[in-house]
Design a protein around this motif. Structure first.
Motif, mmCIF file in Angstrom:
data_model
loop_
_atom_site.group_PDB
_atom_site.id
_atom_site.type_symbol
_atom_site.label_atom_id
_atom_site.label_comp_id
_atom_site.label_asym_id
_atom_site.label_seq_id
_atom_site.Cartn_x
_atom_site.Cartn_y
_atom_site.Cartn_z
ATOM 1 N N TYR A 83 -20.146 -58.380 19.855
ATOM 2 C CA TYR A 83 -20.877 -57.124 19.829
ATOM 3 C C TYR A 83 -20.079 -55.917 20.330
ATOM 4 N N LEU A 84 -19.154 -56.144 21.262
ATOM 5 C CA LEU A 84 -18.449 -55.041 21.911
ATOM 6 C C LEU A 84 -16.964 -55.336 22.072
ATOM 7 N N VAL A 85 -16.194 -54.272 22.143
ATOM 8 C CA VAL A 85 -14.812 -54.328 22.610
ATOM 9 C C VAL A 85 -14.751 -53.356 23.780
ATOM 10 N N LEU A 86 -14.163 -53.783 24.883
ATOM 11 C CA LEU A 86 -14.052 -52.936 26.062
ATOM 12 C C LEU A 86 -12.587 -52.779 26.429
ATOM 13 N N TYR A 87 -12.136 -51.534 26.505
ATOM 14 C CA TYR A 87 -10.784 -51.206 26.958
ATOM 15 C C TYR A 87 -10.874 -50.656 28.371
ATOM 16 N N LYS A 88 -9.895 -51.012 29.197
ATOM 17 C CA LYS A 88 -9.848 -50.547 30.586
ATOM 18 C C LYS A 88 -8.428 -50.102 30.903
ATOM 19 N N LEU A 89 -8.326 -48.931 31.547
ATOM 20 C CA LEU A 89 -7.024 -48.398 31.921
ATOM 21 C C LEU A 89 -7.128 -47.747 33.293
ATOM 22 N N PRO A 90 -6.319 -48.193 34.266
ATOM 23 C CA PRO A 90 -6.300 -47.499 35.559
ATOM 24 C C PRO A 90 -5.832 -46.056 35.350
ATOM 25 N N SER A 91 -6.499 -45.116 36.017
ATOM 26 C CA SER A 91 -6.174 -43.705 35.841
ATOM 27 C C SER A 91 -5.806 -43.067 37.174
ATOM 28 N N ARG A 92 -5.293 -41.854 37.103
ATOM 29 C CA ARG A 92 -4.879 -41.142 38.305
ATOM 30 C C ARG A 92 -6.043 -40.448 38.994
ATOM 31 N N LEU B 38 -22.863 -48.228 38.250
ATOM 32 C CA LEU B 38 -21.531 -47.678 38.517
ATOM 33 C C LEU B 38 -20.737 -48.538 39.493
ATOM 34 N N ALA B 39 -21.408 -49.145 40.447
ATOM 35 C CA ALA B 39 -20.722 -49.932 41.477
ATOM 36 C C ALA B 39 -20.029 -51.170 40.890
ATOM 37 N N ARG B 40 -20.477 -51.642 39.744
ATOM 38 C CA ARG B 40 -19.870 -52.833 39.141
ATOM 39 C C ARG B 40 -18.581 -52.518 38.390
ATOM 40 N N PHE B 41 -18.296 -51.245 38.184
ATOM 41 C CA PHE B 41 -17.079 -50.814 37.497
ATOM 42 C C PHE B 41 -16.073 -50.342 38.543
ATOM 43 N N SER B 42 -14.795 -50.658 38.340
ATOM 44 C CA SER B 42 -13.747 -50.288 39.287
ATOM 45 C C SER B 42 -13.569 -48.779 39.357
ATOM 46 N N ASP B 43 -13.287 -48.284 40.570
ATOM 47 C CA ASP B 43 -12.948 -46.872 40.738
ATOM 48 C C ASP B 43 -11.600 -46.597 40.094
ATOM 49 N N ARG B 44 -11.361 -45.349 39.790
ATOM 50 C CA ARG B 44 -10.081 -44.898 39.243
ATOM 51 C C ARG B 44 -9.692 -45.619 37.959
ATOM 52 N N CYS B 45 -10.653 -45.878 37.115
ATOM 53 C CA CYS B 45 -10.374 -46.513 35.828
ATOM 54 C C CYS B 45 -11.098 -45.774 34.714
ATOM 55 N N ASP B 46 -10.503 -45.809 33.539
ATOM 56 C CA ASP B 46 -11.141 -45.298 32.333
ATOM 57 C C ASP B 46 -11.594 -46.496 31.506
ATOM 58 N N TYR B 47 -12.806 -46.414 30.987
ATOM 59 C CA TYR B 47 -13.374 -47.476 30.163
ATOM 60 C C TYR B 47 -13.758 -46.896 28.806
ATOM 61 N N VAL B 48 -13.446 -47.623 27.735
ATOM 62 C CA VAL B 48 -13.878 -47.231 26.398
ATOM 63 C C VAL B 48 -14.582 -48.424 25.769
ATOM 64 N N PHE B 49 -15.827 -48.199 25.348
ATOM 65 C CA PHE B 49 -16.623 -49.216 24.661
ATOM 66 C C PHE B 49 -16.561 -48.941 23.168
ATOM 67 N N ILE B 50 -16.231 -49.963 22.394
ATOM 68 C CA ILE B 50 -16.294 -49.884 20.936
ATOM 69 C C ILE B 50 -17.400 -50.839 20.506
ATOM 70 N N VAL B 51 -18.375 -50.302 19.798
ATOM 71 C CA VAL B 51 -19.529 -51.101 19.385
ATOM 72 C C VAL B 51 -19.281 -51.637 17.987
ATOM 73 N N TRP C 179 -21.758 -57.118 30.532
ATOM 74 C CA TRP C 179 -21.285 -57.931 31.663
ATOM 75 C C TRP C 179 -20.361 -59.046 31.192
ATOM 76 N N HIS C 180 -20.600 -59.549 29.991
ATOM 77 C CA HIS C 180 -19.743 -60.603 29.442
ATOM 78 C C HIS C 180 -18.321 -60.092 29.240
ATOM 79 N N VAL C 181 -18.160 -58.941 28.568
ATOM 80 C CA VAL C 181 -16.808 -58.427 28.318
ATOM 81 C C VAL C 181 -16.165 -57.896 29.603
ATOM 82 N N LEU C 182 -16.971 -57.351 30.513
ATOM 83 C CA LEU C 182 -16.425 -56.890 31.783
ATOM 84 C C LEU C 182 -15.916 -58.075 32.605
ATOM 85 N N GLY C 183 -16.624 -59.176 32.556
ATOM 86 C CA GLY C 183 -16.178 -60.393 33.230
ATOM 87 C C GLY C 183 -14.883 -60.923 32.658
#
Length: 109
Positions: free
Chosen positions: A27-36, A71-84, A101-105
């Motif tokens: 159902y989803l693709v999740l991209y994660k990138l640490p940011s400044r 918000l607390a379940r997502f890491s600070d200082r990160c960018d997230y992109v959801f592709i549906v 939660w599945h893709v975040l895990g």
């Protein structure tokens, strides 16, 4: 607690796609990138293949609400992109939450 911030610029999306890590399910693709930056930012990409504007906007609102309330379940200082993906067109809030939660895990492993 930090506020909900959205990614807006195309260059931000491109950098997350090219430099970030990803996880996916049906159902989803999740991209994660640490940011400044000090905050976490979220972007949502939903193709016209998923459905008409009403369907795409409903899915975007559902994903935004899931992120805002957890918000607390997502890491600070990160960018997230959801592709549906197309299969998510008929999913409700609780089903989409389970998929997030599945893709975040998968990313945290």
């Amino acid at each position: 607690m930090s506020k909900f911030v959205s990614l807006k610029k195309n260059s931000d999306f491109k950098s997350v796609y090219s430099k970030g890590v990803s996880a996916a399910n049906r159902y989803l693709v999740l991209y994660k990138l640490p940011s400044r930056g000090m905050e976490r930012r979220f972007g949502f990409s939903i193709s016209k293949k998923v459905g008409k504007a009403v369907c795409r906007n409903r899915l975007r609102r559902i994903l935004k609400e899931i992120c805002r309330l957890n918000l607390a379940r997502f890491s600070d200082r990160c960018d997230y992109v959801f592709i549906v993906r197309q299969a998510a067109a008929d999913q409700n809030y609780h089903q989409m939450e389970k998929q997030v939660w599945h893709v975040l895990g998968k990313l945290s492993k």
